[in-house]
Write a protein that holds these residues in place. Sequence first.
Motif, mmCIF file in Angstrom:
data_model
loop_
_atom_site.group_PDB
_atom_site.id
_atom_site.type_symbol
_atom_site.label_atom_id
_atom_site.label_comp_id
_atom_site.label_asym_id
_atom_site.label_seq_id
_atom_site.Cartn_x
_atom_site.Cartn_y
_atom_site.Cartn_z
ATOM 1 N N ALA A 33 0.822 -1.216 0.000
ATOM 2 C CA ALA A 33 0.000 0.000 0.000
ATOM 3 C C ALA A 33 0.850 1.257 0.000
ATOM 4 C CB ALA A 33 -0.938 -0.008 1.206
ATOM 5 N N ASP A 34 2.092 1.164 0.489
ATOM 6 C CA ASP A 34 2.978 2.329 0.516
ATOM 7 C C ASP A 34 3.473 2.722 -0.873
ATOM 8 O OD1 ASP A 34 2.720 2.279 3.250
ATOM 9 O OD2 ASP A 34 4.524 1.062 3.545
ATOM 10 N N ASP A 35 3.188 1.902 -1.882
ATOM 11 C CA ASP A 35 3.740 2.130 -3.218
ATOM 12 C C ASP A 35 2.786 2.881 -4.141
ATOM 13 O OD1 ASP A 35 6.245 0.816 -2.889
ATOM 14 O OD2 ASP A 35 5.223 -1.124 -2.991
ATOM 15 N N ALA A 36 1.733 3.454 -3.601
ATOM 16 C CA ALA A 36 0.759 4.117 -4.472
ATOM 17 C C ALA A 36 1.406 5.204 -5.320
ATOM 18 C CB ALA A 36 -0.379 4.697 -3.624
ATOM 19 N N GLY A 37 2.220 6.055 -4.704
ATOM 20 C CA GLY A 37 2.866 7.127 -5.451
ATOM 21 C C GLY A 37 3.817 6.595 -6.506
ATOM 22 N N ARG A 38 4.566 5.575 -6.167
ATOM 23 C CA ARG A 38 5.511 4.984 -7.128
ATOM 24 C C ARG A 38 4.755 4.372 -8.305
ATOM 25 N NH1 ARG A 38 7.412 3.298 -2.129
ATOM 26 N NH2 ARG A 38 9.392 4.228 -1.492
ATOM 27 N N VAL A 40 1.784 5.266 -9.527
ATOM 28 C CA VAL A 40 1.257 6.325 -10.385
ATOM 29 C C VAL A 40 2.375 6.917 -11.236
ATOM 30 C CG1 VAL A 40 0.208 8.621 -10.388
ATOM 31 C CG2 VAL A 40 -0.684 6.843 -8.855
ATOM 32 N N SER A 41 3.519 7.203 -10.616
ATOM 33 C CA SER A 41 4.653 7.765 -11.356
ATOM 34 C C SER A 41 5.117 6.803 -12.445
ATOM 35 C CB SER A 41 5.795 8.078 -10.384
ATOM 36 O OG SER A 41 6.935 8.512 -11.074
ATOM 37 N N PHE A 42 5.186 5.545 -12.113
ATOM 38 C CA PHE A 42 5.582 4.523 -13.086
ATOM 39 C C PHE A 42 4.614 4.503 -14.265
ATOM 40 C CE2 PHE A 42 4.209 0.111 -14.133
ATOM 41 C CZ PHE A 42 5.264 -0.261 -14.962
ATOM 42 N N TYR A 43 3.325 4.514 -13.983
ATOM 43 C CA TYR A 43 2.327 4.414 -15.041
ATOM 44 C C TYR A 43 2.376 5.621 -15.968
ATOM 45 C CZ TYR A 43 -2.035 2.955 -17.235
ATOM 46 O OH TYR A 43 -2.993 2.541 -18.132
ATOM 47 N N GLU A 44 2.697 6.776 -15.422
ATOM 48 C CA GLU A 44 2.777 7.985 -16.238
ATOM 49 C C GLU A 44 3.905 7.911 -17.264
ATOM 50 O OE1 GLU A 44 3.196 11.030 -13.355
ATOM 51 O OE2 GLU A 44 1.041 11.205 -12.934
ATOM 52 N N GLN A 45 4.926 7.086 -16.989
ATOM 53 C CA GLN A 45 6.072 6.979 -17.899
ATOM 54 C C GLN A 45 5.928 5.843 -18.906
ATOM 55 O OE1 GLN A 45 9.985 7.524 -15.808
ATOM 56 N NE2 GLN A 45 8.684 7.604 -13.980
ATOM 57 N N VAL A 46 4.798 5.129 -18.860
ATOM 58 C CA VAL A 46 4.543 4.055 -19.811
ATOM 59 C C VAL A 46 3.833 4.642 -21.019
ATOM 60 C CG1 VAL A 46 3.298 1.883 -20.182
ATOM 61 C CG2 VAL A 46 4.431 2.330 -17.990
ATOM 62 N N SER A 47 4.204 4.189 -22.215
ATOM 63 C CA SER A 47 3.613 4.731 -23.436
ATOM 64 C C SER A 47 2.160 4.311 -23.566
ATOM 65 C CB SER A 47 4.397 4.239 -24.658
ATOM 66 O OG SER A 47 4.183 2.839 -24.848
ATOM 67 N N ASP A 48 1.412 5.057 -24.371
ATOM 68 C CA ASP A 48 0.005 4.732 -24.611
ATOM 69 C C ASP A 48 -0.134 3.356 -25.247
ATOM 70 O OD1 ASP A 48 -0.762 7.157 -23.554
ATOM 71 O OD2 ASP A 48 -0.903 8.165 -25.508
ATOM 72 N N GLU A 49 0.801 3.004 -26.124
ATOM 73 C CA GLU A 49 0.733 1.687 -26.776
ATOM 74 C C GLU A 49 0.861 0.567 -25.740
ATOM 75 O OE1 GLU A 49 2.675 -0.323 -30.691
ATOM 76 O OE2 GLU A 49 4.099 0.371 -29.160
ATOM 77 N N SER A 50 1.825 0.689 -24.803
ATOM 78 C CA SER A 50 2.003 -0.329 -23.785
ATOM 79 C C SER A 50 0.792 -0.412 -22.866
ATOM 80 C CB SER A 50 3.269 -0.037 -22.962
ATOM 81 O OG SER A 50 4.418 -0.159 -23.766
ATOM 82 N N LEU A 81 4.144 -7.970 -7.809
ATOM 83 C CA LEU A 81 5.579 -7.757 -7.641
ATOM 84 C C LEU A 81 6.012 -6.609 -8.533
ATOM 85 C CD1 LEU A 81 7.002 -11.428 -7.830
ATOM 86 C CD2 LEU A 81 6.344 -10.143 -5.785
ATOM 87 N N ALA A 82 7.021 -5.877 -8.075
ATOM 88 C CA ALA A 82 7.582 -4.778 -8.861
ATOM 89 C C ALA A 82 9.080 -4.977 -9.011
ATOM 90 C CB ALA A 82 7.302 -3.442 -8.184
ATOM 91 N N ALA A 83 9.590 -4.620 -10.178
ATOM 92 C CA ALA A 83 11.037 -4.516 -10.394
ATOM 93 C C ALA A 83 11.403 -3.050 -10.246
ATOM 94 C CB ALA A 83 11.419 -5.031 -11.763
ATOM 95 N N THR A 84 12.404 -2.772 -9.402
ATOM 96 C CA THR A 84 12.765 -1.388 -9.118
ATOM 97 C C THR A 84 14.244 -1.145 -9.407
ATOM 98 O OG1 THR A 84 13.370 -1.753 -6.793
ATOM 99 C CG2 THR A 84 11.043 -1.374 -7.272
ATOM 100 N N VAL A 85 14.540 0.076 -9.801
ATOM 101 C CA VAL A 85 15.911 0.570 -9.935
ATOM 102 C C VAL A 85 15.927 1.963 -9.322
ATOM 103 C CG1 VAL A 85 17.731 1.307 -11.509
ATOM 104 C CG2 VAL A 85 16.440 -0.768 -12.009
ATOM 105 N N GLY A 86 16.847 2.190 -8.402
ATOM 106 C CA GLY A 86 16.888 3.475 -7.728
ATOM 107 C C GLY A 86 15.650 3.733 -6.898
ATOM 108 N N GLY A 87 14.982 2.672 -6.460
ATOM 109 C CA GLY A 87 13.786 2.803 -5.652
ATOM 110 C C GLY A 87 12.519 3.043 -6.429
ATOM 111 N N GLU A 88 12.602 3.220 -7.746
ATOM 112 C CA GLU A 88 11.432 3.494 -8.575
ATOM 113 C C GLU A 88 11.058 2.277 -9.400
ATOM 114 O OE1 GLU A 88 9.693 6.267 -8.248
ATOM 115 O OE2 GLU A 88 11.154 6.903 -6.724
ATOM 116 N N PHE A 89 9.755 2.121 -9.658
ATOM 117 C CA PHE A 89 9.262 0.991 -10.445
ATOM 118 C C PHE A 89 9.732 1.111 -11.893
ATOM 119 C CE2 PHE A 89 5.155 -0.175 -7.896
ATOM 120 C CZ PHE A 89 5.931 -0.343 -6.757
#
Length: 977
Positions: A33-38, A40-50, A81-89
Amino acid sequence: MQTSPDRHEYPAHWEADVVLRDGGTARIRPITADDAGRLVSFYEQVSDESKYYRFFAPYPRLSAKDVHRFTHHDFVDRVGLAATVGGEFIATVRYDRIGADGMPASAPSDEAEVAFLVQDAHQGRGVASALLEHIAAVARERGIRRFTAEVLPANTKMIKVFTDAGYTQKRSFEDGVVHLEFGIEPTDRSLAVQQAREQRAEARSVRRLLVPGSVAVIGVGRTRGGVGRGILDNIRDAGFTGRLHAVNRAFGEDCREIDGVPAHRSVRDIDGPVDLAVVAVPAEHVPDAVAECGEHGVQGLVVISAGYAESGPEGRERQRALVRQARSYGMRIIGPNTFGIINTSPDVRLNASLAPELPRPGRIGLFAQSGAIGIALLSRLHRRGGGVTGVTGVSTFVSAGNRADVSGNDVMQFWYDDPDTDVALMYLESIGNPRKFTRLARRTAAVKPLVVVQSAGSAPQGHAVRATRLPHATVSALLRQAGVIRVDTITELVDTGLLLARQPLPPGPRVAILGNSESLGVLTYDRCLAEGLRPQPPRDLTTAASAEDFRVALSGALADETADAVVVTLIPAVGEDAAEDTALAEALRSAAQEVPGKPVLVVHVEFGDLAEALSAATSTAPPPGPGPQPPATPLLPPPTTPAAAPASPGRRAGAASAGDPNPETGTGPKAGTGPQRGAGAAAAEPVPAGSRLITAYPAAERAVRALAEAVRYGQWRREAADPGRVPEYEDIDEKGAAAFIGGLLERGQGLTLGTEETCELLGRYGVHVRRALPAPTPDAAAEAARALGYPVALKATAPHLRHRADLGGVRLDLTDEEQLRWAYAELTDLFGKPEEVRPVVQAMAPRGVDTVVRAVIDPAAGAVLSFGLAGVASQLLGDMAHRLVPVTDREATSLIRSIRTAPLLFGWRGSAPVDTPALQELLLRVSRLVHDHPEVVAVTLEPVVVAPRGLTVLDASVRLAPPPARDDLGPRTLPVY
């Protein structure tokens, strides 16, 4: 982290670091539950096609309900599960348990729907494949056996992820969607795919460290002196082909360069990418340096700094924090407390180490867990290279230091398909993961020799290793089984490595010996016998033999079909000049070229300055005195190369005199100084095409030991090409045994089975134990004997008397009740009351050889099958042979023949040979039992009496326990020390 309001707490054991396809690392962990912000940020960086491929419709943003759903899990029926680098998804995967109708369900439903989403910038790095391995392992833990997935036909990348995973699939197409269904239990194919991916990823991660395009040295002083400045100088002077930077936060604003190298106050100030950072600052400043490197995108670190696990508990925790920090940025670490790394390739020329000179380029890879031993190896290989490039030099060198991250396993993965490395030499003070090491060693040894010195002592202070109950000798035997050339000393390591780098593998153990010294030939002959070789009688050419005589003799020996290798023994002629030296070297090389498939070694005696000082003496004995034995030296190449300069009088080709600048090669700088700074390979011309370098040894035992290791390795290579098979037996009841074991384990976590239970379990695998009846009284003994039939044996089974016939606790061949009662009274008079002796009666077995068969599951090495003869003599000598489970039919045969007392099984001194095929079958059945059921953690059959026809198992014990975790069957992970 989230504390789940549902059924399970946060599963921390699912967290793992993984190496991705490009060699970078990522952290895989459960989503909370602590990953809500991560999220949202992750999803914003995914392309529309993906996004379209994931949700089958335009889906520009996640709603609050979506975010809650994707971050709240019960870790049983719903897992993310999430794969993270630098703490970000950078990627996510989830499964939802479903029923037969496709709707959400709970156990006992064993099916789940799985879905992935990978950030576009990280697609193609193998993130989805790694996540699939981990989510499948999690699902199996929660009782799920099948995954389903729905994928749009245009999403070919995701379809390929599922297809390439190695699972058996069912595919259908309906309503414009590809429907996939597959079981997630590991299969031979899925494990093969996983291990191939592991090899490519780990090899690439090491390659990023050894082949950087740019290097930053952090901790460079403005004045000469200090570790950082020394390493900077070493990199620069070696002629590093990439970009080099000096970094120190203490540099002033006006400091732009250090000795021509660009200087910076921070890695962040460097314009352009940095592939490798060498960290040489005090331990307390390393975290800041690592953070700067991670934020700049540095790919890997070599941490020279000390003050970590080698310094105690506080340093160990500092080391763990260092690894966690580096991996969070996707970086791998060599060290800390490392001597450094070297790559001599002309395209790289990297000397990021404390060694002041770059070694000669060559085909030998070096790995050392000790900096001191690493220095010694580099020095010896340099001195014994004789100025010849391309054959006996070093390709790469890695000093692991505390081995906090990159280990010998990783470097083996790199060497496996490295075109610049033909032979691998390793000095190991500890093996962190023996099971994986033996697997990688077996694969590597199948294509190139792997020579290892393993310390027999406890692991060094800075090394974390898995606990093992196996003796050091057993681990060594298992390494040999995996194709490792296991030697005892650094001298043997280099002797053997040089032979394997310069000469072909011998096709067999037959050795021809020729030379100009009868006594040296006899000594060589004796050593060959001691090493298990098959030498021919030495041929004495006499001291008058010329170079042509040697050429003719060597040509004849190599052409002889009854010889697989040739050892040439040499003593120098008093007053011999350099021209004769060169002529002899050329004669031997010329003869060796005629038959390139057989190795040639030289054993030589050299005079050094004594030949000149005592030129009139008749004795040829070398002067006694302390000091190290001179190492093997090469017969130098033709005089067209600088290395073949005229030799001092009194030396055979390639043998140095004590007065040479380098007493071990007669060329170059003084011993231990290495090549001239920056000279590297330029100091000598390459060996002419088709030339063959012959290694010379100053002692017969060293030459023969190296040859024997090459013979054994060659035999292993031939056998590895056809390892045999694990046979199937129709009478094995695997399912019945599994149910029986499951029922027994319901009693507790671990238990030793009783006699009846042991017999029943073993019987399901076709292993039958001869019945023994308890005899608490003389009358009970007589009744048991009548039931079994005479003749019988009376045995004491108290722990201190069990299997100790030498103590008198066994009476055999009792043919009637009178003898039985007399033996019973004698046994109780000698050892105590019946309840103390615990006597049993057993029908006599046919006479034969008493043996013992054991199997044990070691938490570090895995399942091991052992065999030897029963009795105190074998125990005293440690005469047991070992093989990793599962054992093939060929391995079972070799296991029987591997013990020193094996001749007793094959008719020694006129005795009848025993039924070894029956013994082989017994070994294979026990191997199958422990392989099929890892809950069987220990089996002992003792004694097993092997008769001329058949065998009898007289006693057995079995221990059950929940099986230890097998990381070789689970998803790829980096070790956490």
